[in-house]
Scaffold this motif. Structure first.
Motif, PDB file in Angstrom:
ATOM      1  N   ALA C  11      37.854   1.547  23.033  1.00 54.52           N
ATOM      2  CA  ALA C  11      36.512   2.023  23.198  1.00 54.52           C
ATOM      3  C   ALA C  11      35.831   2.525  21.757  1.00 54.52           C
ATOM      4  O   ALA C  11      36.504   3.202  20.999  1.00 54.52           O
ATOM      5  N   CYS C  12      34.798   2.380  21.646  1.00 51.38           N
ATOM      6  CA  CYS C  12      33.994   2.754  20.591  1.00 51.38           C
ATOM      7  C   CYS C  12      32.690   3.289  20.913  1.00 51.38           C
ATOM      8  O   CYS C  12      31.902   2.937  21.568  1.00 51.38           O
ATOM      9  N   GLU C  13      32.506   4.390  20.618  1.00 54.99           N
ATOM     10  CA  GLU C  13      31.183   5.270  20.926  1.00 54.99           C
ATOM     11  C   GLU C  13      30.710   5.547  19.629  1.00 54.99           C
ATOM     12  O   GLU C  13      31.145   6.332  18.642  1.00 54.99           O
ATOM     13  N   ARG C  14      29.384   5.247  19.238  1.00 51.93           N
ATOM     14  CA  ARG C  14      28.735   5.858  18.028  1.00 51.93           C
ATOM     15  C   ARG C  14      27.381   6.587  18.719  1.00 51.93           C
ATOM     16  O   ARG C  14      26.707   6.079  19.184  1.00 51.93           O
ATOM     17  N   GLN C  53      39.236   2.355   9.459  1.00 55.23           N
ATOM     18  CA  GLN C  53      37.960   3.149   8.882  1.00 55.23           C
ATOM     19  C   GLN C  53      37.379   4.105  10.071  1.00 55.23           C
ATOM     20  O   GLN C  53      36.854   4.876   9.583  1.00 55.23           O
ATOM     21  N   LEU C  54      37.031   3.439  10.973  1.00 57.46           N
ATOM     22  CA  LEU C  54      36.649   3.959  12.327  1.00 57.46           C
ATOM     23  C   LEU C  54      37.643   4.123  13.337  1.00 57.46           C
ATOM     24  O   LEU C  54      38.380   3.362  13.862  1.00 57.46           O
ATOM     25  N   ALA C  55      37.835   5.648  13.839  1.00 56.36           N
ATOM     26  CA  ALA C  55      38.752   5.841  14.782  1.00 56.36           C
ATOM     27  C   ALA C  55      38.392   5.338  16.162  1.00 56.36           C
ATOM     28  O   ALA C  55      37.354   5.923  16.483  1.00 56.36           O
ATOM     29  N   PRO C  56      39.226   4.724  17.005  1.00 57.97           N
ATOM     30  CA  PRO C  56      38.415   4.449  18.336  1.00 57.97           C
ATOM     31  C   PRO C  56      38.480   5.882  19.129  1.00 57.97           C
ATOM     32  O   PRO C  56      39.202   6.666  19.024  1.00 57.97           O
ATOM     33  N   THR C  57      37.424   6.026  19.914  1.00 58.20           N
ATOM     34  CA  THR C  57      37.110   6.974  20.683  1.00 58.20           C
ATOM     35  C   THR C  57      37.999   7.019  22.001  1.00 58.20           C
ATOM     36  O   THR C  57      38.650   7.963  22.398  1.00 58.20           O
ATOM     37  N   ALA C  58      38.762   5.846  22.251  1.00 61.70           N
ATOM     38  CA  ALA C  58      39.797   5.870  23.233  1.00 61.70           C
ATOM     39  C   ALA C  58      40.497   4.549  23.085  1.00 61.70           C
ATOM     40  O   ALA C  58      40.022   3.692  22.444  1.00 61.70           O
ATOM     41  N   GLY C  59      41.712   4.712  23.652  1.00 60.23           N
ATOM     42  CA  GLY C  59      42.694   3.607  23.474  1.00 60.23           C
ATOM     43  C   GLY C  59      43.532   3.602  22.171  1.00 60.23           C
ATOM     44  O   GLY C  59      43.280   4.692  21.605  1.00 60.23           O
TER      45      GLY C  59
END
Lengths: 241, 250, 212
Positions: C11-14, C53-59
């Motif tokens: 999941a990715c949340e920005r 570069q971007l950590a997943p918000t979940a998973g």
């Protein structure tokens, strides 16, 4: 159309391997960019020289008065000139994606940042220290202070570059980060200013300069140890959020 | 050992939950408001009416009852922000950043209050609003650092990015502040003959420092209460999309 | 070549906006994965996540069985990434740009190797001109020369076809398929349509949203 022989040897005949070699390549890259952009790197120095010219015009051409002000004025103008050069430090690399390539390199980012900052110092701090006697002449700086001024500027401007790079890295993603960068960085320059000008004043007065010079060295050591990590962290934040 | 670690993690995560923190802040808040009001009232009356005048400075010294707590808070708030920044960067707990963001303006205000009270004190003592006293100078620099931190947060259009940038700047600041203080006092001794300063006083009698202690504690309680209050509204603002906030607001 | 990049429940949340949700993906040897989706569906964010570069918000995201965050050093020696802005410095020549790229990749290459790579992407004769004097398509080719110069099993490419002319597009398409057939893996975003015979995997973003 094969390239001429001379450029083929001057250009990257032997590409590096290992961290030290990568850092050397990084420094060479920065110097090549500065060379290609022509006189851009001289602008902060010209700015410093011009500001120095303003003081006798604005205050008084009286040599005795200028001589007392000279150490402080030279340091303050050097500080402002470094500040002026900082906004461009990471800007073009950020815009063209080079910074992202650095971030994804298997090489440690703090080392690459240190190399980049070293190149910045070579292009601003070192020439600044070299022209300092000339500017000192304009301000009737006593001869006793010249050698100390050059040495202190060499040390202090390296700290300026390192601390400034942290601010430049923090503000590189902001479209108009320039003024904010000054606001963030100037307070942290004060210790270097104090000991730098203090060393020159002590040399003029005939006092020992060991203490302020040692402190300048200590601050540089601390900056070398800490700033690359702060720069690397700030760059990751600026590129990836 | 392992069980203990898991327990600690649970606690950290519970503390990091905005909803839980919102409720805790709500429960703690009145306690600190009452404590602050009581301490400040007693401290103010004691320090203004009952503590003896200074043999050298007369009544003008009484400004230390504002100046000293403000100066202490200005530094403590920075330390608290540093702590919050470390928690935010290491454990990625957003709540820590919310706390840091609400504390910064208070720290700046306390620094300003310290500077202002110092300037007011300068009139009867030095005959001028401003002298380059070492403490006042480093306090002025610290004010600029606070302003820089607040301005940096405001400059980012993406709040998450701004939060991380501010955390890094706070850490850079906390390393540099002692160096700035040391260098400014070195510079000060070089340039100025020793004058008597506001805070470095030889042995204060108990009737003077007891109300000072009360005032300092009162300032701390006020700071805590205000932070809890502002943290609650910050939580509501940032979590406004979540179900529990929408239910709580309804 | 052993590529094993696995994502489970990503999941990715920005900034409180959910871009991705419950995404599973496997990138292994021989994968050619095209990420599709309308603008703003999180394609670039997903690539940034896959590059670490971007950590997943979940998973979880793992590389060769280890969490990506821990295997980062190993991962970066296997990854070649070309971003939206491909990292070609306009004031440097093609040679200088690539020499720097190779140094960042910790590779030992000589001028002849760089010239050969430039020749493959059709930049023979342009080695020593500053990239700023070249066209956008030629600058893109400098970036693509990294594919030749720096041997890495996993390629993650953000819009690599941008600014290329028809010959360049054809060459790149063949190059990507060749890399896949040689056992490498490619993840890319693009608006370019591959030839129907290419048989590539697709991941449609936005579709996962609709399903969820």
């Amino acid at each position: 159309m094969p390239p001429p022989e001379s450029t083929a040897t001057a250009a990257p005949t032997l590409a590096p391997r290992g961290l030290a070699a990568t850092c050397v390549r990084q420094v060479k890259r920065e110097l090549a960019i500065a060379r290609r952009r022509g006189s851009e790197w001289i602008n902060p120095l010209l700015f410093q020289a011009l500001v120095i010219v303003l003081f006798p015009l604005g205050i008084s051409p009286e040599p005795a008065l200028l001589a007392t002000l000279a150490p402080g004025l030279l340091w303050v103008t050097a500080l402002l000139a470094v500040l002026l050069s900082l906004d461009a430090l990471f800007r073009s690399d950020f815009d063209d994606g080079s910074l992202e390539q650095m971030l994804l390199s298997p090489q440690p980012l703090p080392a690459l940042c240190l190399a980049k900052t070293f190149a910045h110092w070579l292009l601003t701090g070192v020439p600044m220290a070299l022209i300092a006697p000339l500017l000192g002449l304009l301000l009737s700086l006593p001869a006793a202070g010249v050698a100390t001024l050059m040495a202190a500027l060499l040390l202090g401007s390296a700290t300026f570059s390192l601390i400034g790079a942290v601010g430049a890295a923090l503000t590189v993603s902001l479209p108009r980060g320039g003024v904010l960068l000054s606001l963030l960085i100037l307070p942290f320059y004060i210790p270097v200013l104090i000991f730098g000008a203090g060393a020159v004043n002590a040399a003029i007065a005939g006092d020992p300069v060991t203490a302020p010079m040692a402190l300048l060295g200590a601050m540089l050591a601390l900056a070398i140890a800490g700033a690359p990590f702060a720069i690397a962290g700030a760059l990751r934040i600026s590129v990836d959020g | 050992m392992r069980g203990k670690q898991i327990g600690m993690w649970k606690l950290i995560h519970k503390l990091g939950s905005p909803k839980w923190c919102y409720q805790l802040c709500g429960r703690l808040q009145p306690v600190f408001w009452i404590a602050a009001a009581a301490l400040l009232a007693v401290g103010a009356v004691w320090s203004l009416a009952f503590s003896p005048p200074d043999y050298q400075m007369g009544d003008s010294y009484r400004i230390i009852y504002v100046h000293v707590p403000a100066a202490i808070l200005a530094q403590s708030v920075f330390l608290a922000m540093t702590f919050a920044s470390v928690v935010f960067l290491v454990w990625k707990i957003k709540l820590a950043d919310m706390a840091a963001s609400v504390m910064a303006p208070f720290g700046a205000a306390m620094t300003l209050l310290g500077l202002f009270s110092g300037a007011v004190w300068g009139i009867p003592t030095w005959g001028t609003w401003w002298t380059w006293d070492a403490r006042l100078t480093s306090m002025l620099i610290q004010l600029f650092i606070y302003i820089g931190i607040i301005a940096l947060r405001g400059a980012f259009s993406r709040p998450e990015q701004g939060a991380k940038a501010v955390a890094v700047l706070t850490l850079v600041g906390v390393v540099n502040i002692p160096i700035i203080k040391y260098s400014v006092s070195w510079w000060n001794t070089l340039h100025q003959p020793a004058t008597f300063t506001l805070t470095e006083r030889p042995a204060m009698p108990e009737s003077m420092w007891m109300p000072l202690l009360l005032m300092v504690l009162g300032f701390y309680c006020f700071f805590t209460a205000l932070t809890l209050y502002r943290l609650r509204s910050e939580i509501l603002k940032r979590e406004s999309r979540t179900r529990w906030v929408q239910e709580a607001v309804k | 070549m052993t590529v094993a990049l696995t994502g489970r429940g990503l999941a990715c949340e920005r900034d409180e906006r959910e871009l991705l949700h419950g995404l599973d993906l496997d990138v292994v040897d021989g994968t050619l994965l095209r990420i599709e989706g309308p603008n703003g569906s999180g394609k670039t964010s997903l690539l940034k996540m896959l590059t670490g570069q971007l950590a997943p918000t979940a998973g979880t995201l793992s590389w060769r069985g280890q969490p990506l965050a821990r295997a980062r050093a190993d991962y970066r020696t296997a990854l070649l990434y070309l971003g939206h802005e491909p990292g070609v410095t306009t004031s440097l020549t093609a040679m200088e740009n690539l020499a720097w790229s190779a140094a960042l990749a910790d590779l030992c290459v000589d001028a002849a190797a760089i010239e050969a790579a430039l020749q493959t992407v059709g930049l023979y004769g342009f080695e020593d001109l500053p990239a700023g004097q070249l066209s956008a398509g030629q600058r893109r080719r400098i970036a693509l020369a990294r594919l030749e110069l720096i041997p890495r099993p996993l390629w993650i490419l953000d819009e690599p076809f941008t600014a290329l002319d028809r010959a360049g597009v054809a060459w790149l398409e063949q190059r990507l398929l060749a890399h896949r057939d040689a056992g490498g893996a490619v993840v890319l975003t693009t608006h370019h349509e591959f030839a129907p015979t290419a048989c590539i995997e697709r991941l449609r973003l936005g579709a996962t949203h609709a399903a969820a």
